[in-house]
Scaffold this active site. Structure first.
Site, mmCIF file in Angstrom:
data_model
loop_
_atom_site.group_PDB
_atom_site.id
_atom_site.type_symbol
_atom_site.label_atom_id
_atom_site.label_comp_id
_atom_site.label_asym_id
_atom_site.label_seq_id
_atom_site.Cartn_x
_atom_site.Cartn_y
_atom_site.Cartn_z
ATOM 1 N N VAL A 329 0.976 -0.971 -0.126
ATOM 2 C CA VAL A 329 0.298 0.056 0.500
ATOM 3 C C VAL A 329 0.719 0.952 -0.160
ATOM 4 O O VAL A 329 1.718 1.329 0.844
ATOM 5 C CB VAL A 329 -1.266 -0.001 0.888
ATOM 6 C CG1 VAL A 329 -1.981 1.474 1.292
ATOM 7 C CG2 VAL A 329 -2.026 -1.476 1.203
ATOM 8 N N TYR A 334 7.398 0.317 3.732
ATOM 9 C CA TYR A 334 6.515 0.096 5.161
ATOM 10 C C TYR A 334 5.860 -1.338 5.052
ATOM 11 O O TYR A 334 5.023 -1.182 4.470
ATOM 12 C CB TYR A 334 5.652 1.058 5.827
ATOM 13 C CG TYR A 334 6.508 2.175 7.345
ATOM 14 C CD1 TYR A 334 6.999 1.530 8.314
ATOM 15 C CD2 TYR A 334 6.957 2.624 6.133
ATOM 16 C CE1 TYR A 334 6.733 2.572 9.306
ATOM 17 C CE2 TYR A 334 7.919 3.908 7.269
ATOM 18 C CZ TYR A 334 7.678 3.917 9.073
ATOM 19 O OH TYR A 334 8.238 4.668 9.658
ATOM 20 N N HIS A 395 27.321 -0.962 22.201
ATOM 21 C CA HIS A 395 25.912 -1.813 21.974
ATOM 22 C C HIS A 395 25.468 -3.137 22.555
ATOM 23 O O HIS A 395 24.393 -3.298 23.060
ATOM 24 C CB HIS A 395 26.172 -1.591 20.582
ATOM 25 C CG HIS A 395 24.484 -2.303 19.674
ATOM 26 N ND1 HIS A 395 23.832 -1.705 19.534
ATOM 27 C CD2 HIS A 395 24.995 -3.562 19.025
ATOM 28 C CE1 HIS A 395 22.871 -2.049 18.340
ATOM 29 N NE2 HIS A 395 23.374 -2.597 18.310
ATOM 30 N N HIS A 440 31.643 -6.449 11.143
ATOM 31 C CA HIS A 440 31.893 -6.250 9.875
ATOM 32 C C HIS A 440 31.553 -7.978 9.528
ATOM 33 O O HIS A 440 31.131 -8.692 10.065
ATOM 34 C CB HIS A 440 33.462 -6.420 9.744
ATOM 35 C CG HIS A 440 33.952 -5.143 9.622
ATOM 36 N ND1 HIS A 440 32.906 -4.389 8.860
ATOM 37 C CD2 HIS A 440 34.551 -4.460 10.339
ATOM 38 C CE1 HIS A 440 34.739 -2.499 9.553
ATOM 39 N NE2 HIS A 440 35.195 -2.938 10.300
ATOM 40 N N CYS A 473 27.549 -6.528 6.780
ATOM 41 C CA CYS A 473 27.166 -6.696 5.379
ATOM 42 C C CYS A 473 27.135 -7.803 4.448
ATOM 43 O O CYS A 473 28.509 -8.859 5.504
ATOM 44 C CB CYS A 473 29.384 -5.790 4.820
ATOM 45 S SG CYS A 473 29.158 -4.142 5.231
ATOM 46 N N ASP A 521 18.695 -2.847 18.532
ATOM 47 C CA ASP A 521 17.944 -2.635 19.285
ATOM 48 C C ASP A 521 16.525 -2.650 20.033
ATOM 49 O O ASP A 521 16.377 -3.541 20.434
ATOM 50 C CB ASP A 521 18.480 -1.238 19.805
ATOM 51 C CG ASP A 521 19.835 -0.924 20.325
ATOM 52 O OD1 ASP A 521 20.514 -1.546 21.116
ATOM 53 O OD2 ASP A 521 19.965 0.254 20.152
ATOM 54 N N GLU A 525 14.657 -5.418 21.851
ATOM 55 C CA GLU A 525 13.219 -3.931 23.031
ATOM 56 C C GLU A 525 12.008 -5.428 22.877
ATOM 57 O O GLU A 525 11.064 -5.861 23.868
ATOM 58 C CB GLU A 525 13.774 -3.208 23.166
ATOM 59 C CG GLU A 525 14.500 -2.322 23.405
ATOM 60 C CD GLU A 525 14.482 -1.058 22.961
ATOM 61 O OE1 GLU A 525 14.085 -0.435 22.925
ATOM 62 O OE2 GLU A 525 15.778 -0.130 23.336
ATOM 63 N N HIS A 531 8.466 -2.729 25.109
ATOM 64 C CA HIS A 531 7.176 -2.060 24.788
ATOM 65 C C HIS A 531 5.614 -3.040 24.586
ATOM 66 O O HIS A 531 6.114 -3.979 24.048
ATOM 67 C CB HIS A 531 7.660 -1.559 23.293
ATOM 68 C CG HIS A 531 8.879 -1.316 22.702
ATOM 69 N ND1 HIS A 531 9.243 -0.289 23.881
ATOM 70 C CD2 HIS A 531 10.104 -1.630 21.843
ATOM 71 C CE1 HIS A 531 10.059 -0.010 23.548
ATOM 72 N NE2 HIS A 531 10.839 -0.204 22.190
#
EC number: 3.4.22.37
Length: 736
Positions: A329, A334, A395, A440, A473, A521, A525, A531
């Site tokens: 759409v 998205y 990270h 990498h 990559c 991340d 989560e 959430h």
């Protein structure tokens, strides 16, 4: 390598001006808590931004020591050579057709003098080392004005299935490079409202209902989304999957399709060569679009079965993409549909991927203690130019802490320098259920450890298979001249048993340095239920929603990363995180052939209970308030066995036999108290003193009548139910 150190901005002189702004507190992962929706009306939403955790990192440049600012959820998308000034973005649900505008209602700021803000290095590829790229001051440093200029802007609108959205961007740091003045906005309040003008990328046809399975996604993506804006489609939480299979594998996919139907996901098969011959990317894209647009058919997953030469990826300049098949759409990036691929070059390649997927969903028990153990792998690079200003090690440490808080019992950390292939092999063979890699990569290996396709044969983790969130990559370049890294892990086996991984998301191109970190991340989560409005239980759901957060914040670069971050494996795979526990499930051992419903008691709300007949779904329901009431969509024959299957998150799958008893269509074949006839697309049903009902293939009632019914149908499968003389009969009707 340059040494970087953090220097927290001095707030003593500004303390009376901050207005509640939070500085230098340990930032909680996830969204900035200082961004709030103040109001949401039909045509306008107000959003408040407040600065959170502003910090500065000193870096060495050609002009001496300069500063790189960061704040919670701030993202650097500045062009190369312009000042590094992070922005923060939020998505809003907006009008389906109108153009929108953003206006600043109020703002507060403070100024810091004599500040040298470092120039952006631009988008950095993970084929490069960020520390070896110099800071170069561009022309903007000679301009006597504040950059970037506007403190609030709108991005282009996008469409996510049934909802049109738009991203509002806050630029709370404004810098004049000539006067060396940094303006820090401590608070910004904006109003986003409709205009009278026609908008771009609009929804031309607004449905009167929305697919329930995307409600949580809408709530997570859009600050102002309210479920009451739509009437949810009844009992469609699981949607539908289409398996597009190369013809040479058509006979090998049955076990997978049967299992998916058995566990409650309505699954159909389409031979790729029946879509087009030769098979083309455009034909696949058009077919998926047509299936998505079918009224009442809630297409959610598409699984491609075959290698690129069987079912091609969509190739455009710089892009090799399966994901675009799910972008239906609008003209944005998205996905409305989750896409995955069983990439195979032989029947053996396919069989091991089917076997591992079924075993993972069906056969895991409380003895599988390898669940709840994870592996984190990181390069020794990264820093101020990366997402959140983190090195890869920082990270991965954040991810490791998140997993530990969720309940993971063991985290193995393999961080450069010094990681070897043996470290990775030992971790896999010792039993792990999740891998996060940030570093990498090449078409055939991870850069950190140099573990690659040549080492896969040393894996012995039979059916102890992790899924992998891979930031690197070209690990997923399945157009490469030999099996790529992701393909090798999905095809791996030892003594005929699956080894390697159960699913992996990996890129077909060189990934950018920062934006995939934000996606990774968010994936973790979501996996750890950080959430509440975005709980996802499938590999496709977790990974795609993670990428939505990346696109929201990194714009065009995020879109490119989403398009090329490929799911190898089943996108509908029900992920497991911790050691499963058992469900208490009780149900009748028998069912009448004339029954219309079947009730299951279960102590785990959210479990999916399904009745099936030899791989054909008879009915399915979600457990709510301790029970699932399954509506039977198909006719059932006497003296046969149905299968009751109950699946749940981190639960042992329950499978029981249910015997069919009583009057059936077969018992009265020669003396039916009714007639059912099909002529063209017309279904005619007649029976004296009878209640007549027709259901479509999704169990939706499409017609009712007494005694006689004439129904004009579309192509498809229908169930005709006749209730007469105290008995109920059901017949399957096919309209072509």
């Amino acid at each position: 390598m340059k040494k970087n150190f953090s220097r927290i901005v001095s707030i003593v002189a500004f303390s009376s001006l901050l207005g509640g702004m939070a500085f230098a507190q340990p930032a909680e992962r996830g969204r900035n808590p200082q961004v709030r929706l103040l109001s949401a009306e039909q045509s306008m939403s107000k959003v408040q931004f407040r600065m959170d955790n502003l910090q500065f990192t000193d870096v060495q440049t050609s002009k001496g020591v300069a500063q790189v600012p960061t704040f919670t959820e701030g993202v650097n998308i500045s062009e190369k050579g312009t000042p590094i000034l992070p922005i923060l973005s939020r998505s809003l649900a907006v009008s389906e057709t109108r153009a929108m505008k953003v206006e600043v209602v109020s703002s507060k700021f403070i100024e810091k003098k004599d500040v040298l803000i470092a120039p952006s290095k631009g988008v950095i590829s993970r084929a490069e080392n960020p520390d070896q790229i110099p800071y170069v001051y561009g022309q903007s440093y000679n301009e006597d004005k504040f950059f970037p200029g506007e403190i609030a802007t709108l991005s282009d609108p996008f469409i996510l299935r049934d909802v049109r959205g738009q991203v509002v961007n806050f630029a709370p740091l404004q810098y004049n490079p000539v006067t060396k003045t940094l303006r820090i906005y401590t608070e910004i309040v904006v109003a986003v409202s409709e205009t009278a003008e026609a908008g771009q990328n609009t929804i031309s046809l607004v449905k009167n209902s929305t697919f329930t399975g995307f409600e949580d996604i809408y709530k997570s993506v859009f600050m102002n989304y309210e479920a009451t804006r739509y009437t949810p489609v009844e009992e469609k939480e699981n949607g539908r999957m289409i398996v597009i299979v190369a013809k040479k594998y058509e006979g090998d996919i049955k076990d997978f399709v049967d299992w998916k139907n058995q566990r409650g996901l309505r699954t159909e098969v389409k031979v790729a060569e029946d879509i087009a011959s030769p098979v083309t990317a455009n034909a696949i894209q058009q077919f998926v679009k047509q299936e998505y647009e079918k009224e009442g058919n809630d297409l959610t997953y598409v699984l491609l079965v075959g290698d690129h030469k069987d079912i091609p990826a969509k190739i455009t300049p710089g892009i090799k993409s399966d994901q675009v098949y799910g972008q239906i759409v609008g003209n944005d990036h998205y996905n409305e549909v989750f896409i995955g691929r069983f990439s195979c070059e032989s029947k053996e390649d396919l069989k091991t991927q089917i076997d591992r997927t079924i075993h993972y969903e069906r056969n895991i028990t409380t003895e599988d203690k390898w669940l709840g153990q994870a592996l984190c792998i990181a390069s020794a690079e990264g820093g101020p130019s990366a997402d959140n200003g983190e090195s890869d090690i920082q990270h991965e440490n954040v991810i490791a802490n998140l997993l530990t808080q969720y309940g993971y019992t063991k985290i193995i950390k393999c961080y450069d320098p010094g990681v070897t292939p043996k470290n990775i092999i030992d971790a896999f063979n010792g039993g792990i259920s999740l891998v996060n890699y940030t570093g990498h990569g090449s078409e055939t290996a991870w850069g950190t450890s140099h573990f690659g396709t040549t080492h896969v044969k040393q894996l012995t983790n039979s059916n102890q298979l992790p899924f992998i969130f891979d930031v690197a990559c070209v690990n997923g370049d399945f157009l490469f001249s030999m099996p790529c890294f992701a393909e090798a892990l999905m095809r791996a086996q030892k003594d005929g048993k699956p080894t390697g991984t159960v699913a992996i998301i990996a890129s077909t191109i060189n990934q950018s340095w920062a934006s995939p970190m934000r996606g990774q991340d968010e994936m973790n989560e979501i996996l750890c239920e950080k959430h509440p409005n975005n709980i996802k239980r499938t590999f496709g759901g977790v990974t795609m929603n993670g990428m939505f957060a990346m696109v929201e914040k990194y714009k065009k670069d995020g879109e490119k990363m989403l398009d090329t971050w490929t799911v190898f494996g089943d996108p509908s795979l029900l992920v497991r995180t911790l050691v499963p526990t058992e469900m208490q499930v009780t149900a009748p051992a028998n069912i009448s052939a004339s029954a219309q419903t079947f009730e299951v008691a279960c102590d785990y709300n959210g479990a999916i209970a399904t009745l099936s007949d030899d791989g054909d779904m008879v009915g399915t329901a979600i457990v709510k308030d301790g029970k699932a009431i399954i509506k039977l969509n198909e006719s059932i024959a006497d003296e046969t066995n149905l299968t009751l299957t109950v699946v749940g998150y981190n639960k042992v799958t329950v499978i029981k036999d249910v015997k069919v008893e009583g009057t059936s269509i077969a018992d009265v074949a020669n003396d039916k108290p009714y007639t059912v006839a099909v002529s063209g697309k017309t279904i005619t049903v007649e029976s004296p003193a009878a209640g007549l009902t027709i259901f479509d293939m999704n169990g939706r009632r499409v017609a009712t009548a007494k005694n006689r019914m004439v129904f004009e149908a579309q192509n498809g499968v229908y169930a005709v139910r006749i209730a007469t003389e105290g008995k109920t009969y059901t017949e399957k009707v096919i309209v072509k």
